[in-house]
Design an enzyme around this catalytic site. Structure first.
Site, PDB file in Angstrom:
ATOM      1  N   SER A 151      29.480 -79.138  63.920  1.00  0.00           N
ATOM      2  CA  SER A 151      28.606 -79.914  64.799  1.00  0.00           C
ATOM      3  C   SER A 151      28.150 -79.143  66.029  1.00  0.00           C
ATOM      4  CB  SER A 151      29.304 -81.205  65.246  1.00  0.00           C
ATOM      5  OG  SER A 151      30.283 -80.935  66.224  1.00  0.00           O
ATOM      6  N   LYS A 189      32.807 -81.455  72.083  1.00  0.00           N
ATOM      7  CA  LYS A 189      31.419 -81.873  72.234  1.00  0.00           C
ATOM      8  C   LYS A 189      30.919 -81.552  73.643  1.00  0.00           C
ATOM      9  CE  LYS A 189      30.593 -83.887  68.207  1.00  0.00           C
ATOM     10  NZ  LYS A 189      31.770 -83.331  67.554  1.00  0.00           N
TER      11      LYS A 189
END
Length: 230
Positions: A151, A189
């Site tokens: 990701s 993230k």
């Protein structure tokens, strides 16, 4: 790697199955783990099933089969080794350390971190790695994690890379952080505050930004270095 809550739930299920031949109910699991809702138990059960530790027999009430136990439970303790929760059941291979020199320092590798769907939280040291001293600034504690997932690939953070994390519980907009979500799952993230919420942003268009309340996210560290895996 299993979270402490996942280990606690697995032990609870295993103990009850050994004693009574039936798994505890979701309400009993929720109370035993001191969770506020059964949705948290559902996520823990799903995570254990995906990692091959249990199997649910659908269409049968409270029918759960324990397929294997992590080292922590086999040894009778809770200070578990961090293990690979993949379907293979094989432990993760040790990360390759950089050559040690006068300017290198040793950091603990605290297992794997999901760069994708959050899967696990940090629990115990699995290895050590030597990193350039220039990555470690100030007196804050640091640790390393092996990246699992894609990701964050648009920022050059690839599956199998080692990220160096500075321990801290705050973050500025744009920081890449280790975020613990609802106390159950950790992910790597980009952190951003947005309209009173916290956005955990991926760096891959295949993944959606997650918007969470402030009380659902705990920052556990900020990325300060990357060791490429080739």
């Amino acid at each position: 790697m299993l979270t402490r809550k996942q280990i606690e739930l697995l032990k609870l299920i295993h103990t009850r199955m050994e004693a009574d031949g039936v798994a505890p109910s979701f309400d009993e699991m929720k109370d035993a783990l001191d969770l506020r809702s059964k949705s948290g138990i559902h996520r823990l059960i799903t995570a254990l099933e995906e990692r091959g530790f249990i199997r649910r027999m659908h269409h049968r009430a409270r029918a759960i089969e324990v397929l294997k136990l992590p080292d922590a439970l086999n040894k009778g303790g809770f200070e578990a080794k961090v293990i690979d929760g993949g379907a293979s059941g094989k432990p993760a291979p040790p990360a390759q350390a950089l050559p040690v020199d006068a300017s290198a320092l040793s950091l603990p590798i605290m297992g794997r971190i999901a760069a994708g769907t959050p899967i696990e939280a940090i629990s115990a040291v699995v290895n050590d790695i030597s990193v350039p001293a220039s990555m470690l600034r100030g007196r804050a504690s640091h640790y390393a994690l092996e990246v699992q997932g894609d990701s964050m690939i648009d920022l050059g953070i690839n599956d199998g890379d080692i990220v160096v994390i500075r321990e801290q519980d705050t973050a500025d907009n744009g920081d890449i952080v280790v975020a613990l979500v609802e106390g159950l799952e950790a992910t790597l993230k980009r952190f951003r505050r947005q309209n009173g919420m916290i956005a955990l942003e991926a760096a891959n268009p295949a993944y959606e930004t997650r918007l969470l309340r402030d009380d659902q996210v705990q920052v556990q560290g900020r990325l300060v270095g990357l060791i490429r895996s080739y």
